[in-house]
Scaffold this motif. Structure first.
Motif, PDB file in Angstrom:
ATOM      1  N   GLY A   1      31.429 -22.959   7.818  1.00 22.95           N
ATOM      2  CA  GLY A   1      31.524 -24.388   8.107  1.00 22.95           C
ATOM      3  C   GLY A   1      31.041 -25.243   6.950  1.00 22.95           C
ATOM      4  N   GLY A   2      30.825 -26.541   7.240  1.00 20.18           N
ATOM      5  CA  GLY A   2      30.444 -27.498   6.216  1.00 20.18           C
ATOM      6  C   GLY A   2      28.945 -27.691   6.117  1.00 20.18           C
ATOM      7  N   GLY A   3      28.523 -28.381   5.078  1.00 21.00           N
ATOM      8  CA  GLY A   3      27.107 -28.595   4.812  1.00 21.00           C
ATOM      9  C   GLY A   3      26.605 -27.577   3.800  1.00 21.00           C
ATOM     10  N   ILE A   4      25.584 -27.919   3.041  1.00 20.16           N
ATOM     11  CA  ILE A   4      25.117 -27.076   1.943  1.00 20.16           C
ATOM     12  C   ILE A   4      24.804 -25.643   2.372  1.00 20.16           C
ATOM     13  N   PRO A   5      24.011 -25.408   3.441  1.00 16.26           N
ATOM     14  CA  PRO A   5      23.706 -24.014   3.778  1.00 16.26           C
ATOM     15  C   PRO A   5      24.947 -23.190   4.117  1.00 16.26           C
ATOM     16  N   LEU A   6      25.841 -23.736   4.935  1.00 12.99           N
ATOM     17  CA  LEU A   6      27.005 -22.963   5.351  1.00 12.99           C
ATOM     18  C   LEU A   6      27.988 -22.772   4.205  1.00 12.99           C
ATOM     19  N   VAL A   7      28.076 -23.750   3.317  1.00 13.88           N
ATOM     20  CA  VAL A   7      28.930 -23.590   2.141  1.00 13.88           C
ATOM     21  C   VAL A   7      28.390 -22.469   1.240  1.00 13.88           C
ATOM     22  N   MET A   8      27.083 -22.412   1.058  1.00 16.36           N
ATOM     23  CA  MET A   8      26.493 -21.320   0.291  1.00 16.36           C
ATOM     24  C   MET A   8      26.788 -19.977   0.946  1.00 16.36           C
ATOM     25  N   LEU A   9      26.710 -19.929   2.260  1.00 13.91           N
ATOM     26  CA  LEU A   9      26.989 -18.688   2.973  1.00 13.91           C
ATOM     27  C   LEU A   9      28.452 -18.296   2.885  1.00 13.91           C
TER      28      LEU A   9
ATOM     29  N   GLY B   1      37.788 -24.211  -8.497  1.00 16.15           N
ATOM     30  CA  GLY B   1      36.801 -25.187  -8.051  1.00 16.15           C
ATOM     31  C   GLY B   1      35.381 -24.740  -8.336  1.00 16.15           C
ATOM     32  N   ALA B   2      34.603 -25.614  -8.977  1.00 13.76           N
ATOM     33  CA  ALA B   2      33.213 -25.309  -9.307  1.00 13.76           C
ATOM     34  C   ALA B   2      32.255 -26.016  -8.368  1.00 13.76           C
ATOM     35  N   GLY B   3      32.629 -26.078  -7.081  1.00 16.05           N
ATOM     36  CA  GLY B   3      31.692 -26.556  -6.065  1.00 16.05           C
ATOM     37  C   GLY B   3      30.651 -25.486  -5.776  1.00 16.05           C
ATOM     38  N   LEU B   4      29.720 -25.785  -4.864  1.00 17.68           N
ATOM     39  CA  LEU B   4      28.640 -24.838  -4.582  1.00 17.68           C
ATOM     40  C   LEU B   4      29.172 -23.482  -4.156  1.00 17.68           C
ATOM     41  N   ALA B   5      30.180 -23.452  -3.283  1.00 16.94           N
ATOM     42  CA  ALA B   5      30.694 -22.177  -2.786  1.00 16.94           C
ATOM     43  C   ALA B   5      31.370 -21.391  -3.901  1.00 16.94           C
ATOM     44  N   GLY B   6      32.137 -22.078  -4.762  1.00 14.54           N
ATOM     45  CA  GLY B   6      32.766 -21.392  -5.874  1.00 14.54           C
ATOM     46  C   GLY B   6      31.748 -20.832  -6.846  1.00 14.54           C
ATOM     47  N   LEU B   7      30.692 -21.611  -7.124  1.00 11.74           N
ATOM     48  CA  LEU B   7      29.639 -21.144  -8.019  1.00 11.74           C
ATOM     49  C   LEU B   7      28.890 -19.963  -7.420  1.00 11.74           C
TER      50      LEU B   7
END
Length: 539
Positions: free
Chosen positions: A491-499, A12-18
């Motif tokens: 958790g969900g949302g851009i900041p937590l996904v990045m974390l 998966g090339a979502g934010l967290a995978g990237l």
């Protein structure tokens, strides 16, 4: 002779995978990203029809420092790849009684907006900000830098943290105690939708969400939200990350509780979804050998279909049969022959009985007949989005997860027409000014992105699906499987996904016997700043 570099396959090339791929590659790990779509971003995608271009997923961008720190970990500068624009006002909300509320990171402007509805809430902003700061510091210290397990609750410090974080107080109650005007309360309660949950089920610690917007602002990547994952992909490629687009992960080869290889095949839209692990010998099937696999896929899909129930322990099997999915969304893209000089970047219209919608957003089998209406008007902030005499409007209404799939099959056209009518009524748009119409329902979230029950945040952020109880970033069942994204911690949302990408990469490096050296070289001046400026020093 030095050992061969470790190899990690990211699904998966979502934010967290990237984010995970960038951090691992920066430490010398060989990374291959497998993505069934044709471009990076996952839910943070893009739709284009003729001259019109829309975001197709998240639209609220906060904590840009997390992106700055990702680039720093790779020895680069974020602004060289990605330009961020300040969104002001942060949002504009209309109520059925005709009143309007604007939110802003300009506290004077925020106080004026609050004061117009209730002077007590304007006077209470300093106390609200102090409490929000306390919550962020505590969350950073106890939850957002490490993966947790229910066993962590045995530590006395965990109980103390829970007390400091209002863990036993529902978010709705904390909001009611903090604000007086019911309209202000509702705007703040509604932010639980950022987590795909009701304000009654979210812990009180999430008072930090409105705090972070007020303190650090809301932003927009110039060119659209999709520019963020595109920039992350460019950064990853410079570090040597390999990308395999149009490639489906279809299962894992598991021996002695380890994934020896990921099974992949060219994407096939005809392949049945949600029916367990793929059958053997798919046409074009390959096996990608890996020292570790990072799943940036829907957490239920990853466990049930890509790992398989037979490789899960009894706790995991039970968990993924009983989860409460988050809410979903109906997204409508309109290309219109009209410009909107007074439409804010983020505009919300709440119905006459807004609490009724929040109460049913998870449990109801069908959408509300009078939903909240949200419009993103990027041209209000981003000059590159302005079209001569035209506008691209992104419209969203929150809807329940898929409890009745046939409802969307039978009523999709009706719901689309009703939503367009609401947009026209709220904005003055005429039906004959609409040139292009496209939509996205929970059915597409389920089919295109393998989202469990069409939910957009995987698991609802209820008490027993948050923090210690949310699936950890390292598998409890396999020795070299890891998870990042909205369905795992934190958790969900851009900041937590990045974390989650940060936490997962640290865990992988630790298990490899490596250290994330570049992550330790962040500017030490960050060390005493609040959560939003995370110091990613090694503990």
């Amino acid at each position: 002779m030095s050992a061969a570099p470790k190899r990690v396959v990211v699904v998966g090339a979502g934010l967290a995978g990237l984010a995970t791929a960038v951090r691992l590659a920066a430490e010398g790990v060989r990374v291959t990203v497998v993505e069934r779509g044709t471009r990076p971003g996952g839910k943070m995608g893009r739709r284009e029809i003729g001259p019109y271009r829309w975001d197709s997923g998240p639209t609220i961008f906060t904590l840009p420092e997390l992106f700055d720190q990702l680039w720093s970990a790779a020895g680069a500068t974020r602004s060289d790849d990605l330009t961020l624009l300040k969104v002001e006002p942060a949002s504009r909300t209309f109520f059925a009684d005709g009143s309007v509320l604007e939110t802003s990171s300009d506290l004077g402007r925020l106080a004026a907006s609050f004061g117009a509805l209730d002077p007590r809430d304007a006077a209470g902003i300093p106390a609200f900000m102090r409490r929000g700061e306390q919550l962020w510091r505590e969350l950073d210290r106890t939850f957002f830098r490490q993966s947790l397990s229910p066993l962590s609750l045995l530590a006395p410090m965990s109980w103390l943290a829970g007390i400091r974080l209002d863990a036993a107080t529902p978010y709705s109650r904390r909001i009611d105690r903090t604000f007086h005007d019911e309209r202000i309360r509702h705007v703040m309660r509604y932010k639980s939708i950022y987590l795909g949950s009701t304000p009654q089920s979210v812990p009180g610690a999430f008072l930090s969400i409105p705090y972070i917007e007020a303190k650090f602002g809301t932003w927009h990547p110039q060119g659209g939200m999709h520019e963020a994952p595109l920039a992350m992909e460019r950064l990853a490629r410079r570090l040597g990350v390999e990308f395999r687009y149009g490639t489906d992960a279809i299962g894992s080869i598991i021996v002695d509780r380890r994934i020896s290889a990921l099974r992949v095949a060219p994407r096939s839209d005809a392949r049945a979804l949600g029916s367990g692990p793929a059958a053997p010998n798919w046409p074009g099937e390959e096996h990608l050998a890996a020292d570790a696999v990072l799943f940036n896929a829907d957490i239920v899909h990853a466990h049930r279909d890509l790992i398989g129930d037979e490789h899960l322990g009894p706790i995991s099997r039970r968990r993924f049969k009983r989860i409460t999915p988050s809410s979903s969304a109906y997204i409508l893209h309109l290309g219109v022959r009209r410009t909107f000089l007074d439409l804010a970047h983020h505009t919300v219209w709440h119905p006459e009985n807004p609490n009724e919608e929040l109460d049913r957003i998870i449990e109801s089998p069908v959408p509300s007949g009078d939903p909240t209406l949200y419009i993103q008007h990027v041209a209000a902030t981003d000059p590159t989005a302005r079209l001569e005499g035209r506008s691209a409007l992104y419209v969203l209404t929150p809807v329940p997860p898929l409890k009745d799939r046939h409802w969307w099959v039978e009523h999709r056209d009706e719901y689309r027409a009703a939503t367009i009518a609401r947009v026209c009524a709220r904005t003055g748009l005429r039906p004959d000014e609409i040139e292009e119409v496209a939509d996205w329902t929970p059915l597409e979230f389920e089919h295109e992105q393998r989202c469990h029950d069409g939910s957009i945040f995987a698991l609802a952020a209820s008490f027993f699906q948050s923090a210690y109880f949310r699936p950890a970033n390292r598998s409890a069942d396999l020795r070299n499987a890891y998870f990042a994204g909205g369905g795992t911690q934190p958790g969900g949302g851009i900041p937590l996904v990045m974390l989650s990408g940060y936490i997962a990469s640290r865990q992988i490096l630790r298990d490899f016997g490596m250290t994330d050296r570049k992550s330790t070289r962040l500017n030490s001046s960050h060390a005493n700043i609040s959560y939003a400026v995370f110091c990613l020093k090694k503990k």
